[in-house]
Design an enzyme around this catalytic site. Sequence first.
Site, PDB file in Angstrom:
ATOM      1  N   ALA A 176       0.816  -1.216   0.000  1.00 53.37           N
ATOM      2  CA  ALA A 176       0.000   0.000   0.000  1.00 53.37           C
ATOM      3  C   ALA A 176       0.847   1.263   0.000  1.00 53.37           C
ATOM      4  CB  ALA A 176      -0.933   0.000   1.212  1.00 53.37           C
ATOM      5  N   SER A 217       5.203   1.391   3.684  1.00 52.68           N
ATOM      6  CA  SER A 217       6.492   0.925   4.226  1.00 52.68           C
ATOM      7  C   SER A 217       6.371  -0.274   5.156  1.00 52.68           C
ATOM      8  CB  SER A 217       7.233   2.062   4.935  1.00 52.68           C
ATOM      9  OG  SER A 217       7.530   3.084   4.034  1.00 52.68           O
ATOM     10  N   SER A 218       5.598  -1.258   4.750  1.00 52.29           N
ATOM     11  CA  SER A 218       5.500  -2.483   5.536  1.00 52.29           C
ATOM     12  C   SER A 218       6.843  -3.199   5.624  1.00 52.29           C
ATOM     13  CB  SER A 218       4.446  -3.416   4.942  1.00 52.29           C
ATOM     14  OG  SER A 218       4.746  -3.729   3.591  1.00 52.29           O
ATOM     15  N   SER A 219       7.639  -3.152   4.549  1.00 57.35           N
ATOM     16  CA  SER A 219       8.939  -3.832   4.573  1.00 57.35           C
ATOM     17  C   SER A 219       9.906  -3.118   5.508  1.00 57.35           C
ATOM     18  CB  SER A 219       9.530  -3.907   3.159  1.00 57.35           C
ATOM     19  OG  SER A 219       9.702  -2.620   2.604  1.00 57.35           O
ATOM     20  N   GLU A 232      17.922  -3.617   2.549  1.00 58.85           N
ATOM     21  CA  GLU A 232      16.954  -3.600   1.447  1.00 58.85           C
ATOM     22  C   GLU A 232      17.649  -3.367   0.106  1.00 58.85           C
ATOM     23  OE1 GLU A 232      12.483  -2.111   0.413  1.00 58.85           O
ATOM     24  OE2 GLU A 232      13.267  -2.064   2.440  1.00 58.85           O
ATOM     25  N   ASP A 252      12.094   5.618   4.450  1.00 55.26           N
ATOM     26  CA  ASP A 252      11.163   4.697   5.098  1.00 55.26           C
ATOM     27  C   ASP A 252      11.716   4.154   6.408  1.00 55.26           C
ATOM     28  OD1 ASP A 252       9.674   5.170   2.861  1.00 55.26           O
ATOM     29  OD2 ASP A 252       9.995   3.189   1.972  1.00 55.26           O
TER      30      ASP A 252
END
Length: 387
Positions: free
Chosen positions: A125, A128-130, A162, A174
């Site tokens: 979405a 910044s879930s990662s 990342e 993020d």
Amino acid sequence: MTTADVAEVFEGLYGSAPEGVWAAPGRVNLIGEHTDYNDGFVMPFALPHTALAAVSRRTDGVLRLHSSDIEGGVVELRVGELTPESDRSWTAYPSGVVWALLDAGHTAVSAGADIHLTSTVPTGAGLSSSAALEVVVALALNDLYELGLPAWQLARLCQRAENVYVGAPTGIMDQTASACCTDGHALFLDTRDLSQDQIPFDLAAEGMRLLVVDTQVKHSHSEGEYGKRRVGCERGAELLGVDALRDVAYEALDAALERLGEEEEVRRLVRHVVTEDHRVERVVGLLKSGGDTRAIGPILTEGHASLRDDFRVSCPELDLVVEAAVDSGALGARMTGGGFGGSAIVLVEAGDTERITKAVESAFDAAGYVAPRVFAAVPSAGARRVR
């Protein structure tokens, strides 16, 4: 899932209680998109949605990973065998953090860990879930192994995880937002020197809300389009003889674009980055002056047009959110995050929340799109230990 629930699941998986539980939030970026990898300015704030990690140390060099959000059992890896870009599954994010810590000389983590994860940050979405997964693991290991690393440095290591381990060319925003944001504030971050200024941001006190509209269109930074934009920005800096596009002054933008001649794609990228940095400075100025916060609304909408037309990272669903919201009386709206899907933010008068939400939902229904998910974004605390 509560902190106690996470600890209970951990004990069921690994046979003993965790040494602790940590939380790290997702983020919304108020303004400053695709500026972070150009040494520019960004202004995110943390969401109440978090990744939770229950963690214990090991002594045998084994890393065991489990997520309540992914089908499958415990994944077992050996710390000494972690290799960049060798893992294309969800485990690349937490294991990449272990690799990055070890690669930076923090050898204590070579002993391994048992980790159980769960998250309320919507995936895909643009929230910044990662990064939340990375930061929560980094903070837990930092605490348990007494590494003594400050939050900004954990963010740097998570970005390296990342970039190098996962293989996604993201900037520093993020991870820094997840690690460093504070409750009730937006974070004005200079991504060149990582200097930070916590700007009070209490929309409720002024009778406003910031809505997040998740279009349900998934995106992936590690796919090629994001990388192409980054390469184009680097080419623009090279052609203009500067270290990064942040060094092109707003007042000198027209002259810089003229120097780029027929490089039309590069011209567009440069124009977005330079004007976006200027938009961040304008928003910061408005918020710090104590003036009418409503005046940031048109700047948000202006930023969306730049992302749509110059950077070309929007999509029909994001454009429809902005169009429907603004036409219905929103103060401003724009896509947020890397683009190609994900979420938009909409600044509204508190009393208009329901009406504008319904207008966006009706527009999606009329267009035949999947119904969006809409919720209010409240500036929240950054990463912390919760048990």
